[in-house]
Design a protein around this motif. Structure first.
Motif: not given
Length: 190
Positions: A90-95, A108-112, A116-123, A132-133
Motif C-alpha cells: 500500500x506504500x505507493x498509494x500512501x505516498x 502527514x506522518x506515514x507509518x506501519x 518500517x520495511x522501506x529502504x534508504x532511497x524511499x526514506x 514525515x514517517x
C-alpha cells in the motif's frame, strides 16, 4: 472548536491496471484504527489537547472525496494531522495520499510496516517530499509526533527503537458501531 483534527487513514492499493482498489465491503476493519486511536487519545490527554479523531478505510470509500473532506475540515481546528498507516504493497498509494494532503497544508506522518520495511532511497524520497514517517512501533512516537505538531516542529522521521511494554501501553479503543459499517464481521483485531 477542536484544537486538533486527526485523520487516521488506512490506504488502499493500486490494481494491476493502475486503478485504485475500492470495495463495497471488507472482512473486518484494519487493526490500526483501535490501536492508533488509543495512542492518540492518550497523548491528547497528556498534553491537554481537545481532539477530533476520524478513522478512514480507503478501501471502503468512493474515489478520493474523503481527501477533500479532510482538507475542507482544516478551518474547524487550529491544527490538522493525518496518520497514514500502510503495509508494503500500500506504500505507493500512501505516498500519493500524503503528497495531496501536504500540498493542502496538512501535516502527514506515514507509518506501519510499509515505511518500517522501506529502504534508504524511499526514506530519502519522503524527506525530500516533506513527508514525515515513523519507523517501528508507535507507542512512544505517536505522543512525540502529536507534541511536535502542536509546537510546530514536526520532524522528518521518527524511529521507535525501544521494545513495547504492552503492560504500559493503553488498551486499544473499541470500534464505534459506524466503523463496522461495510465490514462482514464485527471483529476487531488488537
Amino acid at each position: 472548536m477542536n484544537d486538533l483534527n486527526i485523520s487516521i487513514i488506512s490506504p488502499s492499493s493500486y490494481g494491476d491496471d493502475g486503478r485504485l482498489s475500492q470495495y463495497y465491503t471488507v472482512l473486518m476493519q484494519p487493526p490500526v484504527f483501535p490501536v492508533l486511536k488509543s495512542l492518540a487519545q492518550e497523548a491528547g490527554n497528556d498534553l491537554g489537547v481537545t481532539m477530533n479523531i476520524s478513522c478512514i478505510n480507503e478501501r471502503l470509500q468512493k474515489g478520493e472525496g474523503y481527501l477533500n473532506r479532510i482538507i475542507a475540515a482544516q478551518s474547524s481546528a487550529n491544527i490538522n494531522l493525518a496518520f497514514v498507516s500502510a503495509k508494503t504493497f500500500e506504500l505507493p498509494r500512501a505516498i500519493d495520499i500524503a503528497r495531496k494532503l501536504r500540498n493542502a497544508g496538512i501535516e502527514v506522518v506515514l507509518g506501519g510496516p510499509g515505511p518500517s520495511l522501506a529502504d534508504w532511497k524511499t526514506y530519502d524520497y519522503l524527506v525530500n517530499e516533506g513527508i514525515s514517517f515513523n519507523v517501528g512501533e508507535g507507542e512512544v512516537t505517536v505522543g512525540q509526533v502529536i507534541g511536535d505538531v502542536i509546537s510546530g516542529n514536526l520532524k522528518p522521521f521518527y524511529w521507535q527503537k525501544e521494545h513495547v511494554d504492552l503492560w504500559k501501553a493503553p488498551l486499544p479503543c473499541l470500534p464505534d458501531k459506524k466503523e463496522h459499517r461495510a465490514a462482514i464481521t464485527r471483529f476487531a483485531s488488537i
